[in-house]
Design an enzyme around this catalytic site. Structure first.
Site, PDB file in Angstrom:
ATOM      1  N   LYS A 109       4.867   3.600  20.300  1.00 17.45           N
ATOM      2  CA  LYS A 109       3.742   4.035  19.263  1.00 17.45           C
ATOM      3  C   LYS A 109       2.637   4.287  19.626  1.00 17.45           C
ATOM      4  O   LYS A 109       2.059   5.448  19.262  1.00 17.45           O
ATOM      5  CB  LYS A 109       4.046   3.142  18.087  1.00 17.45           C
TER       6      LYS A 109
ATOM      7  N   ALA B  21       0.880  -1.201  -0.191  1.00 15.97           N
ATOM      8  CA  ALA B  21       0.102  -0.035  -0.131  1.00 15.97           C
ATOM      9  C   ALA B  21       0.962   1.102   0.098  1.00 15.97           C
ATOM     10  O   ALA B  21       2.331   1.217   0.071  1.00 15.97           O
ATOM     11  CB  ALA B  21      -0.945  -0.001   1.228  1.00 15.97           C
ATOM     12  N   VAL B  22       0.402   2.578  -0.020  1.00 17.35           N
ATOM     13  CA  VAL B  22       1.339   3.511  -0.082  1.00 17.35           C
ATOM     14  C   VAL B  22       2.329   3.543   0.819  1.00 17.35           C
ATOM     15  O   VAL B  22       3.383   3.846   0.566  1.00 17.35           O
ATOM     16  CB  VAL B  22       0.444   4.828   0.043  1.00 17.35           C
TER      17      VAL B  22
ATOM     18  N   HIS C 233       2.165   7.535  21.430  1.00 21.00           N
ATOM     19  CA  HIS C 233       2.528   8.599  20.699  1.00 21.00           C
ATOM     20  C   HIS C 233       1.142   8.833  20.027  1.00 21.00           C
ATOM     21  O   HIS C 233       0.796  10.066  20.006  1.00 21.00           O
ATOM     22  CB  HIS C 233       3.507   7.982  19.334  1.00 21.00           C
ATOM     23  N   ASN C 234       0.467   7.982  19.629  1.00 16.76           N
ATOM     24  CA  ASN C 234      -0.840   8.094  18.919  1.00 16.76           C
ATOM     25  C   ASN C 234      -1.896   8.548  19.871  1.00 16.76           C
ATOM     26  O   ASN C 234      -2.611   9.767  19.577  1.00 16.76           O
ATOM     27  CB  ASN C 234      -1.424   6.943  18.224  1.00 16.76           C
TER      28      ASN C 234
ATOM     29  N   SER D 244       5.854   6.424  12.615  1.00 14.15           N
ATOM     30  CA  SER D 244       5.136   7.577  12.470  1.00 14.15           C
ATOM     31  C   SER D 244       5.404   8.538  11.322  1.00 14.15           C
ATOM     32  O   SER D 244       6.835   8.766  11.200  1.00 14.15           O
ATOM     33  CB  SER D 244       4.793   8.238  13.923  1.00 14.15           C
TER      34      SER D 244
ATOM     35  N   GLU E 241      -1.192  12.362  20.211  1.00 17.13           N
ATOM     36  CA  GLU E 241      -1.674  12.740  19.047  1.00 17.13           C
ATOM     37  C   GLU E 241      -3.166  13.185  19.015  1.00 17.13           C
ATOM     38  O   GLU E 241      -3.414  14.389  18.700  1.00 17.13           O
ATOM     39  CB  GLU E 241      -1.103  12.000  17.922  1.00 17.13           C
TER      40      GLU E 241
END
Length: 489
Positions: A186, A11-12, A189-190, A130, A193
């Site tokens: 992580k 995927a991207v 971290h989110n 991230s 966020e």
């Protein structure tokens, strides 16, 4: 010539991370369940500078093209797809090979996978990534956790491809600890966020509804704020978003976006883990609740016709003072949010014996990731000076700032209440600080209530031991008190 590393899942994010590694001189073999994405990635590599990327047509072909011991990054949807990908690849791997899962995964799943792969002699790392699509291509923040020998295998690659920040520039990555630690860092971290975005949205709401600023004025304000202590990626993109004209209708894009916020689950995990670790994280919880309430659009539309806000008109405000207060409130709430997130990581690290370095966490977040911000350099320095710092709020530098800026913060929360504008993240952040800074809290009354209705006992301020009171005539002697607190967390 064999490839230095493999990337499976195109995927991207996967495509961009593969191109990033190739851009830094590593020969990359790419694989995917659907062959057209392999072809597209190889074509992109050709068009973006003839980068050294090699395609494959099956898991067996993919693994055969990677130098031993193999190093394979997988970037597929979290959950069952990860398990299926590992199953397909591991059939063609050997003892000493390494799989790195770069998805947003619930950390117990990574511990399980590591244990399963260890039986085959295959090493495993769970690595938080991230920075979104742009970060994956040009330099993300990378948070790996797993066996140290496995980290040493991948370290030369991730150090080169990670974002760089600081002076002198340092890679925004490092060894987080054993398996689970990287994904945990992580996850938090989110969660931070989530809180950061909610705080900014509350500031936007006051600027729009109370101060009455236009989108252009707000955009310029965020541009100006991004040259101050508020400098961050989220402040920067907020300015861009507010200024973007709509090409489908009159006005600005942001004004045509439905007020329902989506989510992938990492914020919920963070709040769950805060509860599991008995750590207060009200800013992150408020942000999560805000997303839940935003999703109940039809209910809110109906409620808006029934429930009323303040009956008096909005209070008159001095624009310059409010803007200054909002800047202080945004900064202080942001610091409180980081303090809560880092406290969650510390508690989990102690419980699981991960030995996570909080200074490293802040250092990894300085560049490449969504929460990158100028104040992370100060957070890094705070934990480098005092690795066992109980809470970011009591660092002398941050404590001084919060003490100096608190009145503006309090005025903003009061303005929101008086105006009927919800500020759950900013107000809960202030409540967190006000509770944390007090030597005595009204928890004595709550414990007395627990003893009254449940015989849960209490401790005294003037005498050692465990006590129970016969509060009225209905209470009886409950005998031995030693087992009355069993089961408490």
């Amino acid at each position: 010539m064999s490839c230095d590393v493999g990337l499976y899942g195109l995927a991207v994010m996967g495509q961009n991370f593969a191109l990033n590694m190739a851009q830094h001189g590593f020969k990359v073999c790419v694989g995917n369940r659907s062959p057209e994405k392999v072809t597209a990635t190889v074509s992109r590599a050709k068009s973006e500078g003839d980068l050294p990327i090699v395609g494959s047509d099956s898991p067996a072909d993919f693994c055969s093209k990677i130098a031993k011991p193999r190093k394979i990054v997988i970037l597929v949807q979290a959950g069952k797809p990860v398990d299926l990908t590992i199953e397909a690849l591991s059939e063609h791997l050997e003892e000493g090979d390494l799989i790195i899962d770069g998805g947003n995964e619930w950390f117990p799943n990574q511990i399980r996978r590591s244990e399963e792969l260890a039986k085959k002699g295959i090493l495993f790392i769970g690595m938080g990534i991230s920075g979104g699509e742009e970060g994956a291509r040009n330099g993300p923040s990378l948070m790996p956790g797993g066996p140290k020998e496995a980290y040493d295998m991948i370290e030369p690659i991730i150090t080169k491809v990670a974002a760089k920040a600081g002076d002198p520039a340092e890679a925004c990555t490092g060894y987080c600890g054993p398996i689970g630690a990287g994904n945990y860092v992580k996850m938090v971290h989110n969660g931070i966020e989530y809180g950061d975005m909610q705080i900014i949205a509350e500031v936007y709401d006051i600027l729009k509804q109370v101060v009455g600023m236009s989108n252009e004025e707000m955009a310029q304000l965020f541009v100006d704020w991004n040259k101050t202590e508020l400098e961050s990626y989220l402040i920067e993109i907020t300015a861009t978003i507010l200024a973007k004209k709509d090409d489908k209708a009159d006005g600005f894009v942001v004004d045509h976006i439905l007020d329902k916020t989506g989510m992938k689950g990492t914020g919920r995990w963070t709040v769950q883990e805060a509860a599991e670790q008995s750590v207060a994280a009200p800013v992150i919880a408020a942000a999560l609740d805000g997303r839940y309430l935003s999703g109940r659009k039809e209910e809110r539309v109906a409620a808006s016709k029934i429930l009323q806000g303040p009956s008096e008109s909005m209070p008159a405000v001095d624009k310059a003072q409010v803007l200054s207060d909002l800047q202080d409130a945004l900064y202080c709430a942001k610091v409180a949010s980081y303090a809560q997130g880092l406290s969650i990581i510390r508690a989990a690290s102690e419980k699981h014996e991960w030995n996570v370095d909080l200074a490293l966490c802040a250092k990894m977040w300085r560049g490449g990731c969504i929460i990158r911000a100028a104040l992370l350099s100060k957070i890094t320095a705070a934990f480098e000076r005092a690795p066992k710092l109980a809470n970011l709020l009591v660092d002398p530098g941050f404590a001084k700032e919060i003490n100096e800026k608190q009145m503006g913060w309090r005025r903003v929360v009061s303005l929101g209440v008086a105006s009927g504008i919800a500020t759950p993240a900013m107000s809960s952040a202030l409540g967190y600080v006000d509770q944390y800074r007090r030597e005595s809290l009204p928890a004595n009354l709550i414990q007395a209530q627990r003893d009254f209705f449940g015989g849960h006992t209490y401790q005294r301020t003037d005498e050692e031991g465990t006590f129970h009171t016969l509060w009225d005539d209905t209470h009886k002697d409950i005998g031995d008190l030693t087992g009355r607190t069993a089961g408490e967390v």
